[in-house]
Design a protein around this motif. Sequence first.
Motif, PDB file in Angstrom:
ATOM      1  N   LEU A 110      36.378  -0.712  23.165  1.00 15.69           N
ATOM      2  CA  LEU A 110      35.726   0.159  24.148  1.00 15.69           C
ATOM      3  C   LEU A 110      34.260   0.383  23.792  1.00 15.69           C
ATOM      4  O   LEU A 110      33.382   0.365  24.672  1.00 15.69           O
ATOM      5  CB  LEU A 110      36.452   1.502  24.226  1.00 15.69           C
ATOM      6  N   LEU A 111      33.985   0.602  22.505  1.00 19.86           N
ATOM      7  CA  LEU A 111      32.598   0.801  22.074  1.00 19.86           C
ATOM      8  C   LEU A 111      31.775  -0.449  22.343  1.00 19.86           C
ATOM      9  O   LEU A 111      30.659  -0.369  22.892  1.00 19.86           O
ATOM     10  CB  LEU A 111      32.583   1.153  20.586  1.00 19.86           C
ATOM     11  N   ALA A 112      32.320  -1.603  21.980  1.00 23.70           N
ATOM     12  CA  ALA A 112      31.596  -2.852  22.209  1.00 23.70           C
ATOM     13  C   ALA A 112      31.382  -3.109  23.693  1.00 23.70           C
ATOM     14  O   ALA A 112      30.295  -3.533  24.112  1.00 23.70           O
ATOM     15  CB  ALA A 112      32.368  -4.024  21.582  1.00 23.70           C
ATOM     16  N   ALA A 113      32.410  -2.840  24.510  1.00 25.11           N
ATOM     17  CA  ALA A 113      32.284  -3.056  25.956  1.00 25.11           C
ATOM     18  C   ALA A 113      31.265  -2.106  26.561  1.00 25.11           C
ATOM     19  O   ALA A 113      30.487  -2.493  27.444  1.00 25.11           O
ATOM     20  CB  ALA A 113      33.643  -2.875  26.620  1.00 25.11           C
ATOM     21  N   GLY A 114      31.263  -0.843  26.099  1.00 25.01           N
ATOM     22  CA  GLY A 114      30.290   0.123  26.610  1.00 25.01           C
ATOM     23  C   GLY A 114      28.866  -0.274  26.288  1.00 25.01           C
ATOM     24  O   GLY A 114      27.978  -0.216  27.152  1.00 25.01           O
ATOM     25  N   LEU A 115      28.630  -0.695  25.049  1.00 17.41           N
ATOM     26  CA  LEU A 115      27.289  -1.123  24.662  1.00 17.41           C
ATOM     27  C   LEU A 115      26.878  -2.390  25.405  1.00 17.41           C
ATOM     28  O   LEU A 115      25.726  -2.528  25.849  1.00 17.41           O
ATOM     29  CB  LEU A 115      27.236  -1.359  23.155  1.00 17.41           C
TER      30      LEU A 115
END
Length: 491
Positions: free
Chosen positions: A440-445
């Motif tokens: 989720l963090l990688a997708a958000g960034l």
Amino acid sequence: MTRTQSLWWGTLTLTVAALLARGLGMVYRVLLARYLGAEGLGLFQMVFPFYITLVTLVAAGMPVAVSQMAAEGRAAPADLWRDARRLTLWPALILMVLVVALSRPLATVLYQRPDLARLLVALTPALFMVAIGSVLRGLFIARQAMVIPAISQVLEQSVRIVLLMAALAAGVLPFALDGPILAAWLIPVGEFASLAVLWIGRASSGLSGRPRAASVTRGLLALAAPVTLSRLLASLVGLAEASLIPLRLEASGLSSDAAVRYFGQLMGMAFPLIFFPTALTFSLATNLVPAVARSLADARAVRRRAEEAMRGTAIWACPVTALLVMLGNRLDDLLFRTTLPGYMFLPLALGGFFMYFDIILAGLLRGLGRTEVPLTNSLIAASLQLGLIVLFGGEPGLGPPVITLAMATGFFVSFVLDLRALERVGGIRLPWIDGLTRPLLAAGLASLSVPLFTRLLVPTGLWLTTLGALFGAGGFYLILIRALGVRLRMT
């Protein structure tokens, strides 16, 4: 190759094939949308759920039942071929006769449009091919011999595209029902091509020798019935939506033509993009059923498979959802030459996130032998979804956004119910925080980079701008998950 590696290799094979098939299917839908328009596509989408309902009645649970019995060693492939073929062919032949005889009353009752009767008739020959192909597909799945089914999927779509393009070049698509009727006839043609590949490669399914055992019909029915009922529920929901949504939209103030156009945009343009990523999740769920069934004696192995399935889905679902939220409308505009309103696409994209995981949860429950649980949960979610459409879909000025919100709500509720069921009946608690946090963090960034790529690539034109932003953000995501240490353990 270990069992887990075999699971992921089979999943990868099916996923690549499914992506190719869905990519070709997207090309097919784009061609239909360009030449039929939203209204013509809406007419085809109205009758297509009826065909899916027939397919479900004929064969929906058979691949799962055949693959599970073969994987568990409960019956020889030749015995399964003998009895499963009877269980699918007879219903197919009976339904074909009934639909042809009652096509006009069915079109009148379901759609209030008797002129759609010939579309129903055009779809029925496909049932014969589906009946045989579903049994062969189950035998291939049991042996995790995925290449032949993969080729059959790709060829099915390729044949439809080639024939449709030939028809378009010959000018066979004017207006009204001529376009939809051609689209309907291409369904059985594609199924025939798919069956031909499965039939030619049937030796790889382990089908050899003569039947030796007594009837295995009872075992097949016990496994197939819950799956068939579950998928029948989904297809009946689609059939109800095809009948109800245009009527509720008319009640909300849209004209009859506008209601059909909206339905065509919703089911023929927005949904294909939302469902495109299920190429991975359906492939993984298909492989999970026999894989989990073989591991039932080892609780740790089952839990490990469940966790890795969830992690693999998270790595895929998080960036796909983020990119659909950021670029979905632009993709629809490019592909279908129409701008879908945000209230149509955004709820479906967010609801699709939960749907991707729910497909895996349902596969795990079926592998555990609890095929009735996803059925019950789907019934609850579908009842809520249809209830919202009936109650609020006809509100003046609110019909279109209410309908998409109702569908997204159904995806979410089904996910929650299946998740709780997996914990209750299987004793499996999936590590959601650990599995989702980094993707989720990688997708958000990565999604934050989309406006940057879009702005930098504006001079290149709409197509290159969109594709550049899509691949640029996707590449950035891959770098991020590697930097964050996201891995799939293969053993």
